[in-house]
Design a protein around this motif. Structure first.
Motif, PDB file in Angstrom:
ATOM      1  N   GLU A  91       0.808  -1.222   0.000  1.00 57.01           N
ATOM      2  CA  GLU A  91       0.000   0.000   0.000  1.00 57.01           C
ATOM      3  C   GLU A  91       0.843   1.276   0.000  1.00 57.01           C
ATOM      4  O   GLU A  91       0.309   2.379  -0.111  1.00 57.01           O
ATOM      5  N   SER A  92       2.154   1.151   0.088  1.00 52.53           N
ATOM      6  CA  SER A  92       3.036   2.310   0.194  1.00 52.53           C
ATOM      7  C   SER A  92       3.256   2.989  -1.153  1.00 52.53           C
ATOM      8  O   SER A  92       3.364   2.329  -2.186  1.00 52.53           O
ATOM      9  N   GLU A  93       3.352   4.320  -1.116  1.00 53.85           N
ATOM     10  CA  GLU A  93       3.655   5.085  -2.333  1.00 53.85           C
ATOM     11  C   GLU A  93       5.068   4.820  -2.842  1.00 53.85           C
ATOM     12  O   GLU A  93       5.386   5.122  -3.987  1.00 53.85           O
ATOM     13  N   THR A  94       5.934   4.263  -1.973  1.00 49.16           N
ATOM     14  CA  THR A  94       7.319   3.956  -2.381  1.00 49.16           C
ATOM     15  C   THR A  94       7.556   2.445  -2.477  1.00 49.16           C
ATOM     16  O   THR A  94       8.686   1.985  -2.403  1.00 49.16           O
ATOM     17  N   TYR A  95       6.485   1.676  -2.660  1.00 46.35           N
ATOM     18  CA  TYR A  95       6.566   0.219  -2.802  1.00 46.35           C
ATOM     19  C   TYR A  95       7.570  -0.161  -3.895  1.00 46.35           C
ATOM     20  O   TYR A  95       7.527   0.363  -5.007  1.00 46.35           O
ATOM     21  N   GLY A  96       8.508  -1.041  -3.540  1.00 47.35           N
ATOM     22  CA  GLY A  96       9.509  -1.511  -4.497  1.00 47.35           C
ATOM     23  C   GLY A  96      10.711  -0.597  -4.639  1.00 47.35           C
ATOM     24  O   GLY A  96      11.644  -0.912  -5.374  1.00 47.35           O
ATOM     25  N   GLN A  97      10.737   0.528  -3.935  1.00 47.43           N
ATOM     26  CA  GLN A  97      11.874   1.447  -3.998  1.00 47.43           C
ATOM     27  C   GLN A  97      12.835   1.149  -2.846  1.00 47.43           C
ATOM     28  O   GLN A  97      12.451   0.586  -1.835  1.00 47.43           O
ATOM     29  N   TYR A  98      14.080   1.557  -3.026  1.00 47.31           N
ATOM     30  CA  TYR A  98      15.073   1.327  -1.980  1.00 47.31           C
ATOM     31  C   TYR A  98      15.788   2.609  -1.602  1.00 47.31           C
ATOM     32  O   TYR A  98      15.807   3.592  -2.346  1.00 47.31           O
ATOM     33  N   PHE A  99      16.381   2.568  -0.417  1.00 47.61           N
ATOM     34  CA  PHE A  99      17.259   3.623   0.083  1.00 47.61           C
ATOM     35  C   PHE A  99      18.549   2.948   0.499  1.00 47.61           C
ATOM     36  O   PHE A  99      18.527   1.885   1.118  1.00 47.61           O
ATOM     37  N   SER A 100      19.675   3.558   0.155  1.00 43.84           N
ATOM     38  CA  SER A 100      20.960   3.014   0.586  1.00 43.84           C
ATOM     39  C   SER A 100      21.816   4.116   1.172  1.00 43.84           C
ATOM     40  O   SER A 100      21.695   5.285   0.795  1.00 43.84           O
ATOM     41  N   VAL A 101      22.664   3.713   2.116  1.00 46.35           N
ATOM     42  CA  VAL A 101      23.534   4.670   2.786  1.00 46.35           C
ATOM     43  C   VAL A 101      24.765   3.920   3.292  1.00 46.35           C
ATOM     44  O   VAL A 101      24.664   2.748   3.669  1.00 46.35           O
ATOM     45  N   GLU A 102      25.908   4.591   3.304  1.00 47.86           N
ATOM     46  CA  GLU A 102      27.097   3.982   3.888  1.00 47.86           C
ATOM     47  C   GLU A 102      27.071   4.208   5.400  1.00 47.86           C
ATOM     48  O   GLU A 102      26.944   5.334   5.872  1.00 47.86           O
ATOM     49  N   LEU A 103      27.154   3.104   6.121  1.00 47.17           N
ATOM     50  CA  LEU A 103      27.286   3.141   7.567  1.00 47.17           C
ATOM     51  C   LEU A 103      28.675   2.649   7.899  1.00 47.17           C
ATOM     52  O   LEU A 103      29.132   1.654   7.311  1.00 47.17           O
ATOM     53  N   SER A 104      29.338   3.315   8.829  1.00 50.38           N
ATOM     54  CA  SER A 104      30.700   2.901   9.171  1.00 50.38           C
ATOM     55  C   SER A 104      30.993   3.192  10.638  1.00 50.38           C
ATOM     56  O   SER A 104      30.309   3.988  11.287  1.00 50.38           O
ATOM     57  N   ALA A 105      32.048   2.566  11.119  1.00 51.71           N
ATOM     58  CA  ALA A 105      32.513   2.854  12.473  1.00 51.71           C
ATOM     59  C   ALA A 105      33.027   4.289  12.541  1.00 51.71           C
ATOM     60  O   ALA A 105      32.979   4.915  13.605  1.00 51.71           O
ATOM     61  N   GLU A 106      33.455   4.806  11.420  1.00 51.64           N
ATOM     62  CA  GLU A 106      33.980   6.167  11.383  1.00 51.64           C
ATOM     63  C   GLU A 106      32.869   7.225  11.449  1.00 51.64           C
ATOM     64  O   GLU A 106      32.966   8.198  12.182  1.00 51.64           O
ATOM     65  N   ASN A 107      31.773   7.032  10.677  1.00 59.57           N
ATOM     66  CA  ASN A 107      30.723   8.059  10.672  1.00 59.57           C
ATOM     67  C   ASN A 107      29.661   7.829  11.759  1.00 59.57           C
ATOM     68  O   ASN A 107      28.864   8.722  12.022  1.00 59.57           O
ATOM     69  N   ASN A 108      29.628   6.644  12.365  1.00 59.53           N
ATOM     70  CA  ASN A 108      28.711   6.316  13.467  1.00 59.53           C
ATOM     71  C   ASN A 108      27.236   6.523  13.138  1.00 59.53           C
ATOM     72  O   ASN A 108      26.409   6.620  14.043  1.00 59.53           O
ATOM     73  N   ARG A 109      26.897   6.586  11.860  1.00 55.01           N
ATOM     74  CA  ARG A 109      25.494   6.708  11.483  1.00 55.01           C
ATOM     75  C   ARG A 109      24.761   5.404  11.780  1.00 55.01           C
ATOM     76  O   ARG A 109      25.355   4.332  11.815  1.00 55.01           O
ATOM     77  N   GLN A 110      23.447   5.526  11.940  1.00 55.81           N
ATOM     78  CA  GLN A 110      22.580   4.368  12.100  1.00 55.81           C
ATOM     79  C   GLN A 110      21.413   4.511  11.132  1.00 55.81           C
ATOM     80  O   GLN A 110      21.062   5.625  10.736  1.00 55.81           O
ATOM     81  N   LEU A 111      20.825   3.380  10.776  1.00 53.38           N
ATOM     82  CA  LEU A 111      19.646   3.402   9.926  1.00 53.38           C
ATOM     83  C   LEU A 111      18.524   2.682  10.658  1.00 53.38           C
ATOM     84  O   LEU A 111      18.695   1.542  11.084  1.00 53.38           O
ATOM     85  N   PHE A 112      17.389   3.370  10.794  1.00 54.59           N
ATOM     86  CA  PHE A 112      16.189   2.741  11.350  1.00 54.59           C
ATOM     87  C   PHE A 112      15.323   2.299  10.187  1.00 54.59           C
ATOM     88  O   PHE A 112      14.973   3.109   9.319  1.00 54.59           O
ATOM     89  N   ILE A 113      14.983   1.014  10.180  1.00 58.39           N
ATOM     90  CA  ILE A 113      14.142   0.430   9.143  1.00 58.39           C
ATOM     91  C   ILE A 113      12.890  -0.114   9.821  1.00 58.39           C
ATOM     92  O   ILE A 113      12.980  -1.011  10.660  1.00 58.39           O
ATOM     93  N   PRO A 114      11.710   0.416   9.475  1.00 54.64           N
ATOM     94  CA  PRO A 114      10.485  -0.057  10.128  1.00 54.64           C
ATOM     95  C   PRO A 114      10.045  -1.419   9.587  1.00 54.64           C
ATOM     96  O   PRO A 114      10.603  -1.931   8.613  1.00 54.64           O
ATOM     97  N   ARG A 115       9.033  -1.979  10.204  1.00 52.93           N
ATOM     98  CA  ARG A 115       8.435  -3.218   9.701  1.00 52.93           C
ATOM     99  C   ARG A 115       7.914  -2.970   8.284  1.00 52.93           C
ATOM    100  O   ARG A 115       7.515  -1.863   7.951  1.00 52.93           O
ATOM    101  N   GLY A 116       7.941  -4.015   7.472  1.00 52.42           N
ATOM    102  CA  GLY A 116       7.464  -3.883   6.101  1.00 52.42           C
ATOM    103  C   GLY A 116       8.564  -3.547   5.114  1.00 52.42           C
ATOM    104  O   GLY A 116       8.289  -3.103   4.002  1.00 52.42           O
ATOM    105  N   PHE A 117       9.810  -3.786   5.504  1.00 46.67           N
ATOM    106  CA  PHE A 117      10.952  -3.523   4.635  1.00 46.67           C
ATOM    107  C   PHE A 117      11.842  -4.755   4.569  1.00 46.67           C
ATOM    108  O   PHE A 117      11.966  -5.494   5.541  1.00 46.67           O
ATOM    109  N   ALA A 118      12.464  -4.958   3.408  1.00 41.50           N
ATOM    110  CA  ALA A 118      13.536  -5.946   3.287  1.00 41.50           C
ATOM    111  C   ALA A 118      14.835  -5.209   3.582  1.00 41.50           C
ATOM    112  O   ALA A 118      14.954  -4.000   3.342  1.00 41.50           O
ATOM    113  N   HIS A 119      15.820  -5.944   4.094  1.00 37.54           N
ATOM    114  CA  HIS A 119      17.087  -5.331   4.487  1.00 37.54           C
ATOM    115  C   HIS A 119      18.251  -6.176   4.010  1.00 37.54           C
ATOM    116  O   HIS A 119      18.189  -7.402   4.029  1.00 37.54           O
TER     117      HIS A 119
END
Length: 183
Positions: A91-119
Motif C-alpha cells: 500500500e506504500s507510495e514507495t513500494y519496491g523502492q530502496y534507500f541506501s547509505v554507507e554506515l561505518s565505524a567512522e561516521n557512526n550513522r545508524q539506519l532505522f528500518i520499520p516493519r514492512g521492509f527488506a534489508h
C-alpha cells in the motif's frame, strides 16, 4: 542526535552528536524520548544481533512476514557497509523502492528500518562488524527474502566485483515479483 527522514516513509537515518576530547569520544547511540519525538512512535527492541564479515560479503535482502515482521536499528561497530532498505509494503507510495547509505565505524550513522521492509548490506571493508536491534524475535518459519540482484528493484550495490560473496541460501532467494509479500 539528528534524526533525518529518508525518501522512504518510516525509514530514518540517525546521525549522533559525538563529543570528542583527548581521551576519545562519547556518543548517545539511542534515546527513546528523542526517537519517539522525531519518528512518532516508540519501538521496543527485544533482540540484538551482530555479524562479522569480510570485504565483498553481501547479506540479504531479508525480512520476516506477518506478525513476525521486524523493525531494525542498524549500526556498524568496525569497518563499513552499504546498507539497503527496500519498501515492500504493497500500500506504500514507495513500494519496491530502496534507500541506501554507507554506515561505518567512522561516521557512526545508524539506519532505522520499520516493519514492512527488506534489508541487506554489502560489506565495503575487511573485518566489518554490524550490530542491530530488532523489535520482534526472529522466527525461521516466517523468514523470507528477495534476491540481491533483482532487476525490478535494481539496487546499486557499488560492488568492487561483479560476484559478491553470498550464502547459498541468499543465492536462491526469489525475485521481488515472486517473493512472499509482507502484509
Amino acid at each position: 542526535m539528528t534524526i533525518i527522514p529518508t525518501k522512504l516513509p518510516g525509514c530514518y537515518l540517525i546521525e549522533p552528536k559525538i563529543i570528542r576530547d583527548d581521551r576519545g569520544y562519547f556518543m548517545e547511540a539511542f534515546n527513546e524520548k528523542e526517537f519517539v519525538a522525531n519518528v512518532g512512535s516508540g519501538v521496543h527492541f527485544v533482540q540484538q544481533n551482530q555479524s562479522q564479515s569480510k570485504m565483498g560479503v553481501l547479506r540479504g535482502l531479508h525480512y520476516q512476514t506477518g506478525e513476525h515482521a521486524q523493525a531494525k536499528l542498524i549500526r556498524v561497530l568496525s569497518g563499513s557497509i552499504l546498507d539497503v532498505a527496500v519498501d515492500i509494503r504493497p500500500e506504500s507510495e514507495t513500494y519496491g523502492q530502496y534507500f541506501s547509505v554507507e554506515l561505518s565505524a567512522e561516521n557512526n550513522r545508524q539506519l532505522f528500518i520499520p516493519r514492512g521492509f527488506a534489508h541487506g548490506f554489502q560489506v565495503l571493508s575487511n573485518d566489518t562488524t554490524v550490530f542491530y536491534n530488532s523489535d520482534n524475535f526472529y522466527n525461521p518459519a516466517y523468514e523470507a527474502g528477495i534476491i540481491y540482484d533483482d532487476p525490478t528493484i535494481a539496487v546499486d550495490w557499488r560492488a568492487e566485483s561483479s560476484l559478491p560473496l553470498i550464502s547459498e541460501k541468499d543465492k536462491n532467494l526469489p525475485t521481488f515479483e515472486k517473493s512472499i509479500k509482507v502484509w
